[in-house]
Scaffold this active site. Structure first.
Site, PDB file in Angstrom:
ATOM      1  N   CYS A  44       8.165  28.303  16.989  1.00 58.82           N
ATOM      2  CA  CYS A  44       7.351  27.104  16.801  1.00 58.82           C
ATOM      3  C   CYS A  44       7.363  26.644  15.346  1.00 58.82           C
ATOM      4  O   CYS A  44       7.438  27.462  14.434  1.00 58.82           O
ATOM      5  CB  CYS A  44       5.914  27.397  17.175  1.00 58.82           C
ATOM      6  N   TRP A  96       7.887  26.763  21.099  1.00 61.50           N
ATOM      7  CA  TRP A  96       8.733  27.762  21.761  1.00 61.50           C
ATOM      8  C   TRP A  96       7.807  28.415  22.775  1.00 61.50           C
ATOM      9  O   TRP A  96       6.843  29.091  22.399  1.00 61.50           O
ATOM     10  CB  TRP A  96       9.237  28.752  20.716  1.00 61.50           C
ATOM     11  N   ASN A 146       0.972  27.731  15.587  1.00 58.42           N
ATOM     12  CA  ASN A 146       2.058  28.722  15.665  1.00 58.42           C
ATOM     13  C   ASN A 146       1.411  30.086  15.753  1.00 58.42           C
ATOM     14  O   ASN A 146       0.399  30.326  15.092  1.00 58.42           O
ATOM     15  CB  ASN A 146       2.904  28.720  14.382  1.00 58.42           C
ATOM     16  N   GLY A 147       2.040  31.001  16.497  1.00 61.62           N
ATOM     17  CA  GLY A 147       1.492  32.347  16.623  1.00 61.62           C
ATOM     18  C   GLY A 147       0.930  32.545  18.015  1.00 61.62           C
ATOM     19  O   GLY A 147       1.239  31.777  18.938  1.00 61.62           O
ATOM     20  N   GLU A 166      28.345  43.751  15.455  1.00 59.39           N
ATOM     21  CA  GLU A 166      27.971  42.475  14.854  1.00 59.39           C
ATOM     22  C   GLU A 166      28.934  41.369  15.325  1.00 59.39           C
ATOM     23  O   GLU A 166      28.517  40.243  15.583  1.00 59.39           O
ATOM     24  CB  GLU A 166      27.949  42.608  13.325  1.00 59.39           C
ATOM     25  N   LYS A 200      27.667  38.022  17.280  1.00 56.65           N
ATOM     26  CA  LYS A 200      27.912  36.657  16.794  1.00 56.65           C
ATOM     27  C   LYS A 200      28.641  35.851  17.861  1.00 56.65           C
ATOM     28  O   LYS A 200      28.313  34.701  18.129  1.00 56.65           O
ATOM     29  CB  LYS A 200      28.748  36.749  15.514  1.00 56.65           C
ATOM     30  N   GLU A 202      26.273  34.990  20.842  1.00 53.12           N
ATOM     31  CA  GLU A 202      25.139  34.083  20.621  1.00 53.12           C
ATOM     32  C   GLU A 202      25.557  32.641  20.417  1.00 53.12           C
ATOM     33  O   GLU A 202      24.833  31.743  20.805  1.00 53.12           O
ATOM     34  CB  GLU A 202      24.199  34.573  19.527  1.00 53.12           C
ATOM     35  N   LYS A 220      15.509  30.883  15.022  1.00 53.03           N
ATOM     36  CA  LYS A 220      15.895  31.430  13.723  1.00 53.03           C
ATOM     37  C   LYS A 220      14.948  32.543  13.280  1.00 53.03           C
ATOM     38  O   LYS A 220      15.388  33.573  12.817  1.00 53.03           O
ATOM     39  CB  LYS A 220      15.931  30.293  12.692  1.00 53.03           C
TER      40      LYS A 220
HETATM   41  C1  F6R Z   1      21.952  36.946  14.747  1.00 53.93           C
HETATM   42  C2  F6R Z   1      20.645  36.713  14.211  1.00 53.93           C
HETATM   43  C3  F6R Z   1      19.489  37.534  14.708  1.00 53.93           C
HETATM   44  C4  F6R Z   1      18.660  37.978  13.506  1.00 53.93           C
HETATM   45  C5  F6R Z   1      17.387  38.712  13.958  1.00 53.93           C
HETATM   46  C6  F6R Z   1      16.576  39.185  12.778  1.00 53.93           C
HETATM   47  O1  F6R Z   1      22.907  36.152  14.154  1.00 53.93           O
HETATM   48  O2  F6R Z   1      20.497  35.889  13.364  1.00 53.93           O
HETATM   49  O3  F6R Z   1      19.894  38.629  15.477  1.00 53.93           O
HETATM   50  O4  F6R Z   1      19.466  38.809  12.722  1.00 53.93           O
HETATM   51  O5  F6R Z   1      16.610  37.874  14.762  1.00 53.93           O
HETATM   52  O6  F6R Z   1      16.174  38.113  11.975  1.00 53.93           O
HETATM   53  P1  F6R Z   1      15.683  38.327  10.491  1.00 53.93           P
HETATM   54  O7  F6R Z   1      16.857  38.813   9.709  1.00 53.93           O
HETATM   55  O8  F6R Z   1      15.194  36.999  10.044  1.00 53.93           O
HETATM   56  O9  F6R Z   1      14.608  39.375  10.549  1.00 53.93           O
END
Ligand code: F6R
Length: 605
Positions: A2, A72, A98-99, A479, A483, A486, A600
């Protein structure tokens, strides 16, 4: 996840709110809405894109104060009614949240018993009704009253028709930033929504609230006692939040890696002692020496790079190290040892699973340091020390440049831990030489993008793929698969190469390609033997390897990356896999920066 925006000033709020929401799209959302306060309070919201919301706004949706939200779905499906803003029954109060309100069911039941008609399935709606029902004389008092009944996490913004000329905001566990403009003020949950207008900002602390008017803001606690939060001007380039000439943020961020890697290493390499300068860890040599074990906590790609980091630490410092998904950690009642160093790794610094893991360690008296990109984020603040990643803003959902800098962060920690133990000064300097070469070598891998594009197009045609590697190469494969899946939505599964023959080899056939990570190391021969087994089953092979590695007569597409020191190879082997994922998704015509169902920053459990 969100997102919140708000505006108050001399301009019409709606276009600015829509623009701000568009800049939060990368966080992931399923519905959007805005409320403005002019002559009366008007609200418009719907499931779908911000663009769709903009098209449905009536002509006279006017007002010089407003709040907006991208949702979200957590409580109730993504539909028009559940979208924010939520209002009270009379349409005088509008809120965005949010939350998660943990006691929402109890509050909903209580409100319903009192005859309140709750129209949505959300936890958030209760806030609008609680604000409307408060008898406090001021909007600040009403919001504080309402929040005192609520348990959970929030960033909220509130408009009230009876109190024009102000937005009241509050934070508890979900970021809330106030942006100071010229006779206008902005509110947002993420800097990305603000930087176009101002880089002078104030971050609210947990438990803090603020009144925002066109000319300034005041901050206070829930008991209405004032706090002294000041705005500071951040040294950030607003252009870093724009894709500019690039077709997507993901490609831009992949290409930025030589520069962002340099920024990460700048001033941190200690040539003289073959070590690293990491003052932010807040650990002196004696404390570093007393560490008996390292436990790395992160989610998704941050967890996979944590596995790379654990290998680095074991190899260089000879301290037992492992990585664990932060999302699982606290549910197994972990044993927290005083001589273990816990390392939380996160791009956003807001991932709630990682944050809660950090809190679990600290609650039990453990010491946690952070490798975090976003300065001042919740995880960074919660840790006992740490190092920032200096990757610059990462906008694309798929993490690339931040991940590379996480690896470099682990290399620096491993160097420092190693040098207070048995890592010789010569080996320390060898690693420093390797780190200094890395940014340019990342550039060399990026320079073969055209060749990788063609390979990616072939891989994109497969419904299902394997990514395999061994020991140092296995987290690289994990990894790579992450990638690929996703952004391309293809099924990509990572396996240790050595495990193929224990099951998954049954799936290998002409339509199932394998991307194999085969560095020039002590396992090369064994890796090549496994490639023969795949080739014998007519499985197409793409091999990421080093120049000169003899793949025998295996028919494979070969991607050579420059050699560095063996310990540092994993990150160079990862870079082509980013480009394979990117070009596969582009070939398939997908929305690369905003993959479906993903966010994100994952700020809910
Ligand atoms: C994959 C991706 C996610 C983040 C995960 C942790 O490309 O971006 O798997 O790595 O959600 O996010 P952060 O690093 O922000 O804690």
């Amino acid at each position: 996840m969100c997102g919140i925006v708000g505006y108050i000033g001399a301009q019409q709020a709606a276009p600015l709110l829509l623009e701000g929401l568009a800049r939060l799209e990368h966080r992931g959302y399923d519905s959007a809405g805005v409320a403005v306060l002019g002559t009366g309070l008007k609200t418009s919201k719907r499931a779908g894109r911000v663009r769709d919301l903009g098209e449905q706004l009536p002509k006279r949706f006017t007002g010089r104060a407003g709040i907006g939200h991208t949702r979200w779905a957590t409580h109730g499906p993504a539909n028009d009614v559940n979208a924010h803003p939520h209002t009270d029954g009379k349409g005088e109060v509008a809120i965005v949240h949010n939350g998660i309100f943990d006691n929402a069911s109890a509050l909903r039941a209580r409100l319903a018993d009192d005859g309140v008609d709750l129209v949505s399935d959300t936890d958030s709606e209760v806030l609008a009704h609680l604000v409307a029902r408060s008898e406090a004389p001021t909007l600040e008092g009403k919001v504080a009253d309402a929040l005192s009944a609520i348990e959970g996490t929030y960033g909220v913004a509130v408009l009230h028709a009876d109190f024009p000329g102000r937005i009241v905001v509050a934070r508890n566990g979900s970021p809330l930033i106030i942006g100071v403009g010229e006779k206008e003020m902005h509110v947002a949950s993420d800097l990305a929504a603000l930087v176009r207008y101002t880089t002078t900002v104030a971050h609210l602390e947990d438990g803090e609230m603020a009144t925002v008017t066109a000319t300034g803001f005041t901050t206070f606690r829930q008991d209405l006692s004032t706090t002294d939060r000041r705005a500071t001007t951040l040294d950030i380039d607003p252009a870093a939040y724009e894709a500019g000439v690039h077709e997507s943020f993901m490609r831009k961020e992949i290409l930025e890696q030589p520069d962002s890697a340099r920024a990460m290493l700048r001033g941190r390499l200690d040539e003289r002692f073959g070590s690293a300068h990491l003052g932010g860890l807040n650990l002196d040599a004696r404390e570093l020496r007393a560490i008996r074990r390292v436990k790395i906590l992160g989610c998704g790609s941050a967890y996979y790079v944590g596995e790379m980091g654990a290998s680095l630490i074991e190899e260089l410092a000879r301290v037992p190290a492992d990585a664990e998904p932060a999302s699982e950690f606290r549910y197994r009642n972990p044993i927290i040892e005083p001589d273990t160093l816990y390392v939380a790794v996160s791009q956003s610094g807001e991932t709630v699973d990682t944050l809660l893991a950090v809190q679990e360690v600290r609650r039990k008296g453990g010491r946690v340091v952070g490798l975090v990109n976003v300065v001042g984020s919740a995880i960074a603040r919660e840790c006992d020390g740490g190092i920032y990643l200096h990757a610059g803003p990462e906008v694309a959902v798929a993490s690339t440049k931040a991940l590379t800098n996480m690896f470099l962060g682990f290399a620096l920690v491993a160097l420092q831990l190693g040098r207070v133990r048995d890592l010789s000064i010569a080996d320390g300097r060898r690693l420093i030489g390797g780190l200094e070469r890395l940014p340019a070598q990342i550039g060399e891998v990026l320079a073969v993008e055209e060749e990788l594009r063609e390979v990616a197009h072939r891989l994109a045609a497969a419904e299902s793929l394997f990514f395999v590697g061994r020991v140092r190469g296995f987290p690289v494969a994990r990894e790579g698969a992450q990638k690929f899946k996703e952004v391309s939505y293809r099924h990509a599964e990572a396996y240790p190469t050595s495990e193929l023959k224990h099951g998954p080899l049954a799936l290998i056939e002409e339509s199932v390609p394998t991307v194999a990570v085969v560095p020039d190391d002590e396992l090369t021969d064994r890796n090549v033997a496994a490639l023969h087994e795949i080739a014998a089953r007519r499985g197409p092979l793409v091999v990421v390897t080093h120049p000169g590695v003899d793949l025998g007569d295996v028919a494979a597409t070969r991607i050579d990356v420059p050699r560095n020191e063996r310990e540092l190879d994993p990150i160079l082997l990862t870079i082509p896999l980013q480009l394979l994922a990117y070009h596969a998704a582009e070939h398939l015509g997908l929305d690369i920066d905003k993959p479906r169902n993903l966010a994100k920053s994952v700020t809910v459990e």
